[in-house]
Design a protein around this motif. Structure first.
Motif, PDB file in Angstrom:
ATOM      1  N   VAL A   3       0.633  -1.519  -0.049  1.00 43.22           N
ATOM      2  CA  VAL A   3      -0.210  -0.155  -0.070  1.00 43.22           C
ATOM      3  C   VAL A   3       0.879   0.973   0.104  1.00 43.22           C
ATOM      4  CG1 VAL A   3      -1.634   1.432   1.091  1.00 43.22           C
ATOM      5  CG2 VAL A   3      -1.447  -0.732   1.284  1.00 43.22           C
ATOM      6  N   ASP A   4       0.620   2.277  -1.113  1.00 41.77           N
ATOM      7  CA  ASP A   4       1.535   3.060  -1.299  1.00 41.77           C
ATOM      8  C   ASP A   4       1.103   4.076   0.108  1.00 41.77           C
ATOM      9  OD1 ASP A   4       2.598   5.754  -1.899  1.00 41.77           O
ATOM     10  OD2 ASP A   4       2.424   5.500  -4.299  1.00 41.77           O
ATOM     11  N   GLU A   5       1.552   4.551   1.214  1.00 39.43           N
ATOM     12  CA  GLU A   5       1.252   5.330   2.152  1.00 39.43           C
ATOM     13  C   GLU A   5       1.234   7.062   1.717  1.00 39.43           C
ATOM     14  OE1 GLU A   5       2.013   3.800   6.167  1.00 39.43           O
ATOM     15  OE2 GLU A   5       1.269   2.228   5.864  1.00 39.43           O
ATOM     16  N   GLY A   6       2.485   6.885   1.168  1.00 35.63           N
ATOM     17  CA  GLY A   6       3.287   8.541   0.696  1.00 35.63           C
ATOM     18  C   GLY A   6       1.784   8.768  -0.246  1.00 35.63           C
ATOM     19  N   ALA A   7       0.939   7.495  -1.236  1.00 34.61           N
ATOM     20  CA  ALA A   7       0.528   8.320  -1.651  1.00 34.61           C
ATOM     21  C   ALA A   7      -1.307   9.237  -0.800  1.00 34.61           C
ATOM     22  CB  ALA A   7      -0.068   7.624  -3.124  1.00 34.61           C
ATOM     23  N   ASP A   8      -1.332   8.335  -0.357  1.00 39.33           N
ATOM     24  CA  ASP A   8      -2.798   8.152   0.913  1.00 39.33           C
ATOM     25  C   ASP A   8      -2.429   9.793   1.633  1.00 39.33           C
ATOM     26  OD1 ASP A   8      -3.970   6.596  -0.434  1.00 39.33           O
ATOM     27  OD2 ASP A   8      -3.427   4.748   0.953  1.00 39.33           O
ATOM     28  N   HIS A   9      -1.333   9.663   2.279  1.00 39.08           N
ATOM     29  CA  HIS A   9      -0.421  10.316   2.952  1.00 39.08           C
ATOM     30  C   HIS A   9      -0.936  12.324   2.306  1.00 39.08           C
ATOM     31  CE1 HIS A   9       0.997  12.881   6.324  1.00 39.08           C
ATOM     32  NE2 HIS A   9       2.264  13.264   5.855  1.00 39.08           N
ATOM     33  N   GLY A  10       0.182  12.132   0.865  1.00 41.29           N
ATOM     34  CA  GLY A  10      -0.010  13.569   0.279  1.00 41.29           C
ATOM     35  C   GLY A  10      -1.766  14.013  -0.022  1.00 41.29           C
ATOM     36  N   ALA A  11      -2.429  12.760  -0.342  1.00 37.60           N
ATOM     37  CA  ALA A  11      -3.836  13.048  -0.868  1.00 37.60           C
ATOM     38  C   ALA A  11      -4.794  13.482   0.437  1.00 37.60           C
ATOM     39  CB  ALA A  11      -4.433  12.038  -1.416  1.00 37.60           C
ATOM     40  N   ILE A  12      -4.354  13.734   1.450  1.00 39.55           N
ATOM     41  CA  ILE A  12      -5.321  13.823   2.254  1.00 39.55           C
ATOM     42  C   ILE A  12      -4.423  15.689   3.488  1.00 39.55           C
ATOM     43  CG2 ILE A  12      -4.919  13.330   5.436  1.00 39.55           C
ATOM     44  CD1 ILE A  12      -4.441  10.412   4.387  1.00 39.55           C
ATOM     45  N   MET A  13      -2.791  15.483   2.927  1.00 38.71           N
ATOM     46  CA  MET A  13      -2.564  16.675   2.844  1.00 38.71           C
ATOM     47  C   MET A  13      -3.214  17.809   2.239  1.00 38.71           C
ATOM     48  SD  MET A  13       0.160  16.824   5.301  1.00 38.71           S
ATOM     49  CE  MET A  13       1.309  18.718   4.962  1.00 38.71           C
ATOM     50  N   GLU A  14      -3.909  17.373   0.531  1.00 40.73           N
ATOM     51  CA  GLU A  14      -3.609  17.869  -0.636  1.00 40.73           C
ATOM     52  C   GLU A  14      -4.816  18.398   0.255  1.00 40.73           C
ATOM     53  OE1 GLU A  14      -4.104  20.825  -3.316  1.00 40.73           O
ATOM     54  OE2 GLU A  14      -2.301  19.541  -2.572  1.00 40.73           O
ATOM     55  N   GLU A  15      -5.971  17.686   0.449  1.00 40.95           N
ATOM     56  CA  GLU A  15      -7.742  18.288   0.929  1.00 40.95           C
ATOM     57  C   GLU A  15      -7.320  18.863   2.468  1.00 40.95           C
ATOM     58  OE1 GLU A  15     -10.828  15.279   3.281  1.00 40.95           O
ATOM     59  OE2 GLU A  15     -10.355  14.840   0.972  1.00 40.95           O
ATOM     60  N   GLU A  16      -6.448  18.909   3.257  1.00 46.42           N
ATOM     61  CA  GLU A  16      -6.414  19.543   4.393  1.00 46.42           C
ATOM     62  C   GLU A  16      -5.956  21.142   3.911  1.00 46.42           C
ATOM     63  OE1 GLU A  16      -3.863  17.955   7.280  1.00 46.42           O
ATOM     64  OE2 GLU A  16      -5.301  16.485   7.935  1.00 46.42           O
ATOM     65  N   LYS A  17      -5.095  21.156   3.212  1.00 47.78           N
ATOM     66  CA  LYS A  17      -4.925  22.270   2.050  1.00 47.78           C
ATOM     67  C   LYS A  17      -6.067  23.241   1.848  1.00 47.78           C
ATOM     68  CE  LYS A  17      -1.811  24.139  -0.714  1.00 47.78           C
ATOM     69  NZ  LYS A  17      -1.035  24.694  -2.021  1.00 47.78           N
ATOM     70  N   GLU A  18      -6.562  22.431   0.571  1.00 46.98           N
ATOM     71  CA  GLU A  18      -7.771  23.173   0.001  1.00 46.98           C
ATOM     72  C   GLU A  18      -8.667  24.004   0.792  1.00 46.98           C
ATOM     73  OE1 GLU A  18      -9.807  20.263  -2.284  1.00 46.98           O
ATOM     74  OE2 GLU A  18      -8.176  19.998  -3.638  1.00 46.98           O
ATOM     75  N   GLU A  19      -9.109  22.896   2.739  1.00 50.06           N
ATOM     76  CA  GLU A  19      -9.883  23.004   3.189  1.00 50.06           C
ATOM     77  C   GLU A  19      -9.707  24.137   4.114  1.00 50.06           C
ATOM     78  OE1 GLU A  19     -10.969  19.728   6.002  1.00 50.06           O
ATOM     79  OE2 GLU A  19     -11.642  18.465   4.142  1.00 50.06           O
ATOM     80  N   SER A  20      -8.133  24.348   4.365  1.00 49.81           N
ATOM     81  CA  SER A  20      -7.672  25.303   4.513  1.00 49.81           C
ATOM     82  C   SER A  20      -7.815  26.837   3.834  1.00 49.81           C
ATOM     83  CB  SER A  20      -6.352  25.599   4.811  1.00 49.81           C
ATOM     84  OG  SER A  20      -6.154  26.532   5.549  1.00 49.81           O
ATOM     85  N   THR A  21      -7.646  26.453   3.039  1.00 51.39           N
ATOM     86  CA  THR A  21      -7.655  27.693   1.649  1.00 51.39           C
ATOM     87  C   THR A  21      -9.381  28.158   1.669  1.00 51.39           C
ATOM     88  OG1 THR A  21      -6.021  26.556   0.174  1.00 51.39           O
ATOM     89  CG2 THR A  21      -7.625  29.076  -0.662  1.00 51.39           C
ATOM     90  N   LEU A  22     -10.422  27.142   1.206  1.00 54.28           N
ATOM     91  CA  LEU A  22     -11.375  27.198   1.490  1.00 54.28           C
ATOM     92  C   LEU A  22     -12.313  28.216   2.782  1.00 54.28           C
ATOM     93  CD1 LEU A  22     -13.912  27.373   0.922  1.00 54.28           C
ATOM     94  CD2 LEU A  22     -14.741  25.067   1.860  1.00 54.28           C
ATOM     95  N   MET A  23     -12.032  28.007   4.131  1.00 53.79           N
ATOM     96  CA  MET A  23     -12.630  28.442   5.459  1.00 53.79           C
ATOM     97  C   MET A  23     -11.383  30.312   5.015  1.00 53.79           C
ATOM     98  SD  MET A  23     -13.997  27.007   7.529  1.00 53.79           S
ATOM     99  CE  MET A  23     -14.380  28.315   8.147  1.00 53.79           C
ATOM    100  N   ASN A  24     -10.010  29.801   4.716  1.00 58.69           N
ATOM    101  CA  ASN A  24      -9.542  31.572   5.304  1.00 58.69           C
ATOM    102  C   ASN A  24     -10.324  32.697   4.062  1.00 58.69           C
ATOM    103  OD1 ASN A  24      -7.932  30.574   6.682  1.00 58.69           O
ATOM    104  ND2 ASN A  24      -6.058  29.989   5.407  1.00 58.69           N
ATOM    105  N   HIS A  25     -10.951  32.036   2.751  1.00 63.08           N
ATOM    106  CA  HIS A  25     -11.382  33.098   1.874  1.00 63.08           C
ATOM    107  C   HIS A  25     -12.679  33.156   2.319  1.00 63.08           C
ATOM    108  CE1 HIS A  25     -12.379  34.058  -2.036  1.00 63.08           C
ATOM    109  NE2 HIS A  25     -10.781  34.133  -2.174  1.00 63.08           N
ATOM    110  N   ILE A  26     -13.361  32.139   2.968  1.00 58.04           N
ATOM    111  CA  ILE A  26     -15.125  32.716   3.187  1.00 58.04           C
ATOM    112  C   ILE A  26     -14.535  33.231   4.646  1.00 58.04           C
ATOM    113  CG2 ILE A  26     -16.366  31.318   5.039  1.00 58.04           C
ATOM    114  CD1 ILE A  26     -16.557  28.995   3.093  1.00 58.04           C
TER     115      ILE A  26
END
Length: 196
Positions: A3-26
């Motif tokens: 299982v490529d844990e690095g890919a999963d971790h990268g996807a989670i980090m990207e999702e958290e970054k998007e949520e943070s960007t959304l909240m900051n923008h809101i």
């Protein structure tokens, strides 16, 4: 099976970054829209407080809020790569309007209770006069006007209480959802599908 844990971790980090960007923008645009809302309220109050209870003023300010929400959504879309799903555009618009509505409600509470405690009664009286004029214009019989005005007066007075302000915010959120559904139509932009 590896299982490529690095890919999963990268996807989670990207999702958290998007949520943070959304909240900051809101937060940023929610405060901008609430600043505009408060400015409009102060201007109406300073020019002629009776404008605050006129339907044409309400429609005019709703158009301003809708325009700002669309502009904010397009700004957010550009900041995340130029594409935005309808659901994301809706969430952004709802967040901006709900936050600005909260700040505006707090300002209104301060205005009605600390800055000008006589304003709620003045606005109630102006609202009753508007209702009377509208009913007379549409030819309502005199015997039906007085009970309707009494009911309108009771409702108008309630909206300036703490409970009335809280309930008013609930209505703002519901109406914000409707406005966000409309604004998302103009904000969304789907990524082009690759043709094989």
């Amino acid at each position: 099976v590896l299982v490529d844990e690095g890919a999963d971790h990268g996807a989670i980090m990207e999702e958290e970054k998007e949520e943070s960007t959304l909240m900051n923008h809101i937060i940023r645009w929610g405060l901008i829209v609430s600043g505009v809302s408060i400015t409009i309220t102060v201007l109406l109050y300073a020019i002629d407080y009776t404008l605050m209870v006129q339907l044409k003023t309400l429609f005019g300010t709703l158009l301003v809020y809708l325009g700002l929400t669309i502009y904010a959504g397009i700004d957010y879309r550009k900041s995340v790569g130029g594409y935005l799903k309808y659901s994301q555009a809706f969430m952004h618009g709802l967040g901006v309007l709900a936050l600005s509505g909260l700040v505006a409600t707090i300002f209104a509470f301060v205005l009605y209770n600390f800055i000008d405690s006589e304003l709620p009664q003045k606005l109630t009286d102006a609202s009753i006069e508007n209702t009377r004029a509208m009913m007379e214009k549409f030819g309502a019989p005199e015997e039906s006007i007085e009970p309707a005005l009494e009911k309108a007066k009771e409702q108008s007075e309630k909206q300036f209480t703490v409970g009335g302000q809280a309930l008013g915010y609930v209505y703002i959120v519901v109406f914000s959802a409707i406005m966000a559904l409309i604004s998302a139509i103009f904000v969304k932009k789907n990524e082009p599908e690759e043709v094989l």
